[in-house]
Scaffold this motif. Structure first.
Motif, mmCIF file in Angstrom:
data_model
loop_
_atom_site.group_PDB
_atom_site.id
_atom_site.type_symbol
_atom_site.label_atom_id
_atom_site.label_comp_id
_atom_site.label_asym_id
_atom_site.label_seq_id
_atom_site.Cartn_x
_atom_site.Cartn_y
_atom_site.Cartn_z
ATOM 1 N N ALA A 105 0.848 -1.190 0.000
ATOM 2 C CA ALA A 105 0.000 0.000 0.000
ATOM 3 C C ALA A 105 0.884 1.240 0.000
ATOM 4 N N LEU A 106 0.643 2.127 -0.964
ATOM 5 C CA LEU A 106 1.446 3.329 -1.112
ATOM 6 C C LEU A 106 0.579 4.559 -0.911
ATOM 7 N N LYS A 107 1.179 5.577 -0.307
ATOM 8 C CA LYS A 107 0.490 6.845 -0.093
ATOM 9 C C LYS A 107 1.288 7.950 -0.779
ATOM 10 N N TYR A 108 0.556 8.760 -1.573
ATOM 11 C CA TYR A 108 1.243 9.867 -2.254
ATOM 12 C C TYR A 108 0.335 11.086 -2.282
ATOM 13 N N GLU A 109 0.903 12.217 -1.910
ATOM 14 C CA GLU A 109 0.191 13.492 -1.979
ATOM 15 C C GLU A 109 1.065 14.487 -2.726
ATOM 16 N N ARG A 110 0.408 15.431 -3.364
ATOM 17 C CA ARG A 110 1.151 16.432 -4.120
ATOM 18 C C ARG A 110 2.141 17.159 -3.192
ATOM 19 N N GLY A 111 3.332 17.325 -3.680
ATOM 20 C CA GLY A 111 4.390 17.957 -2.881
ATOM 21 C C GLY A 111 5.321 16.965 -2.215
ATOM 22 N N ASP A 112 4.917 15.664 -2.142
ATOM 23 C CA ASP A 112 5.806 14.653 -1.550
ATOM 24 C C ASP A 112 6.967 14.365 -2.489
ATOM 25 N N ASN A 113 8.105 13.980 -1.908
ATOM 26 C CA ASN A 113 9.268 13.626 -2.726
ATOM 27 C C ASN A 113 9.023 12.345 -3.504
ATOM 28 N N ALA A 114 8.402 11.391 -2.859
ATOM 29 C CA ALA A 114 8.144 10.090 -3.495
ATOM 30 C C ALA A 114 7.026 9.410 -2.726
ATOM 31 N N PRO A 115 6.371 8.436 -3.327
ATOM 32 C CA PRO A 115 5.334 7.678 -2.615
ATOM 33 C C PRO A 115 5.915 6.977 -1.392
ATOM 34 N N LEU A 116 5.106 6.870 -0.351
ATOM 35 C CA LEU A 116 5.513 6.274 0.916
ATOM 36 C C LEU A 116 4.797 4.942 1.098
ATOM 37 N N CYS A 117 5.551 3.925 1.527
ATOM 38 C CA CYS A 117 4.944 2.621 1.816
ATOM 39 C C CYS A 117 4.316 2.679 3.209
ATOM 40 N N VAL A 118 3.009 2.452 3.297
ATOM 41 C CA VAL A 118 2.332 2.495 4.593
ATOM 42 C C VAL A 118 1.959 1.100 5.089
ATOM 43 N N ALA A 119 2.004 0.109 4.206
ATOM 44 C CA ALA A 119 1.699 -1.265 4.613
ATOM 45 C C ALA A 119 2.194 -2.209 3.531
ATOM 46 N N LYS A 120 2.593 -3.419 3.956
ATOM 47 C CA LYS A 120 2.957 -4.450 2.993
ATOM 48 C C LYS A 120 2.814 -5.800 3.665
ATOM 49 N N GLY A 121 2.665 -6.843 2.876
ATOM 50 C CA GLY A 121 2.525 -8.168 3.446
ATOM 51 C C GLY A 121 2.406 -9.223 2.360
ATOM 52 N N ILE A 122 2.445 -10.465 2.789
ATOM 53 C CA ILE A 122 2.299 -11.592 1.871
ATOM 54 C C ILE A 122 1.195 -12.515 2.386
ATOM 55 N N ASP A 123 0.674 -13.309 1.463
ATOM 56 C CA ASP A 123 -0.334 -14.327 1.762
ATOM 57 C C ASP A 123 -1.514 -13.736 2.536
ATOM 58 N N SER A 124 -1.779 -14.200 3.773
ATOM 59 C CA SER A 124 -2.972 -13.776 4.504
ATOM 60 C C SER A 124 -2.961 -12.278 4.800
ATOM 61 N N ILE A 125 -1.797 -11.726 5.080
ATOM 62 C CA ILE A 125 -1.715 -10.286 5.343
ATOM 63 C C ILE A 125 -2.014 -9.515 4.066
ATOM 64 N N ALA A 126 -1.509 -10.015 2.929
ATOM 65 C CA ALA A 126 -1.805 -9.359 1.653
ATOM 66 C C ALA A 126 -3.297 -9.347 1.371
ATOM 67 N N LEU A 127 -3.938 -10.470 1.618
ATOM 68 C CA LEU A 127 -5.391 -10.527 1.401
ATOM 69 C C LEU A 127 -6.126 -9.585 2.343
ATOM 70 N N LYS A 128 -5.633 -9.463 3.610
ATOM 71 C CA LYS A 128 -6.272 -8.559 4.566
ATOM 72 C C LYS A 128 -6.109 -7.111 4.114
#
Length: 356
Positions: free
Chosen positions: A277-300
């Motif tokens: 999951a990435l978050k980006y707002e105008r003025g940010d240097n680059a998109p920020l990772c706010v969440a990541k996961g595999i398998d069951s966490i990815a599905l959640k």
């Protein structure tokens, strides 16, 4: 019972922590023969370097005393002044040699182990005054080895001294007929020769004794398997507690990530295995990772995103690459800027189309 005995048997090499604790207690590998050798070698060098100057200084003082003996007052005050003067001259003559020998003695200890300040050996212990413990030490393996070492040392040194003295027996007998001025040069040279041989022999004895003492000390520090496990628990922590703490941290991290997913701009995932999951707002240097996961966490993550109308874009190669290279609360790496920009641009285009 057999398994318990094996666990308590001190058969494992000591850890560095165990060795450091022994040094802190003042329990060090120390050979008295090494210290003796340093003092003996230092004394021999001092005699070679300072014997002439010490003899000259003392001879001049005694010669002056004898030459002016008739002028010395025999009362208490005069004898006190005389003894003070002679004492001062003797101290002045031997002060530097004595200091050098003392430094050799200190070096003999410091070369065997680092400097240790410990009051452990000063603490009163009942075993030091116990007759049973005293007898045990008297007939211990170490005591027998020290006794055998002393006998061997005396025999070896006696043999060498005999080999040196026997060829000189005729000259030694003739010394009694010579003037003292003629005796001194011979005795000084012969004494230094004997000391040189003794220093060489003692060097081998000291080296052998040090390795023996070090081995004995190392054997005393050995640990049982149970002691190693207990030390591991003390230093690294109980594995069960560490696992529980790790699970708690993972649970808290998962809750924090799920709470941040509704604020994300996009979720990139492959069908089931990876989600970022990435978050980006105008003025940010680059998109920020706010969440990541595999398998069951990815599905959640996908489930939460869909529940809060966060766009989900399936891009398997990009999802795997981002999952491997970016951590939560970090900006994405430069090499993924273009691919992510295309995804975010696509999402923003979709949102504008929906508003129109």
């Amino acid at each position: 019972m057999a398994e318990q005995s094996e666990e308590n048997e001190k058969s494992e090499d000591p850890t560095q922590k165990r060795l450091d604790e022994a040094l802190d207690r003042g329990d060090v590998a120390k050979s008295q023969e090494v210290s003796t050798w340093f003092v003996l070698a230092g004394g021999t060098l001092v005699l070679m370097a300072f014997a002439g100057s010490m003899g000259t200084s003392l001879r001049a003082s005694l010669a002056g005393l004898l030459a002016n003996a008739h002028l010395i007052s025999a009362d208490g005050a005069g004898l006190t002044r005389l003894s003070g003067r002679l004492g001062g001259e003797v101290i002045a003559a031997i002060a530097i040699p004595i200091l050098l020998i003392a430094l050799f003695a200190v070096a003999g200890n410091m070369i065997q182990h680092r400097l240790v300040w410990s009051a452990e050996s000063l603490k009163p212990k009942l075993s030091k005054i116990s007759p049973a413990a005293g007898l045990k030490r008297l007939f211990s393996k170490v005591a027998l080895v020290n006794f055998a070492k002393g006998i061997a040392k005396l025999a070896l040194l006696g043999t060498v001294m005999t080999m040196l003295l026997w060829p000189e027996r005729d000259r030694l007998e003739a010394l009694v007929t010579l003037d003292i001025a003629a005796i001194l040069p011979f005795t000084s040279v012969f004494a230094l020769k004997m000391l040189g041989f003794v220093v060489v022999i003692m060097a081998f004895i000291a080296a052998a004794d040090f390795f023996f003492q070090y081995r004995q000390w190392y054997e005393r520090q050995k640990m049982s398997q149970r002691e190693i496990r207990e030390e591991f628990k003390q230093t690294e922590g109980d594995p069960m507690i560490k696992a529980r703490i790790r699970r708690l941290r993972e649970t808290r991290m998962r809750k924090r990530m799920m709470a941040a997913v509704p604020e994300a701009s996009v979720v990139i995932m492959n069908p089931t295995h990876y989600a970022v999951a990435l978050k980006y707002e105008r003025g940010d240097n680059a998109p920020l990772c706010v969440a990541k996961g595999i398998d069951s966490i990815a599905l959640k993550i996908r489930e939460v995103a869909q529940a809060h109308a966060v766009p989900v874009v399936e891009n398997a190669p990009l999802a795997r690459a981002l999952h491997a290279t970016v951590e939560v609360d970090q900006e994405i790496p430069v090499e993924h800027y273009r691919a992510v920009a295309e995804v975010i641009g696509y999402v923003m285009g979709m949102r504008r189309g929906l508003r129109n």
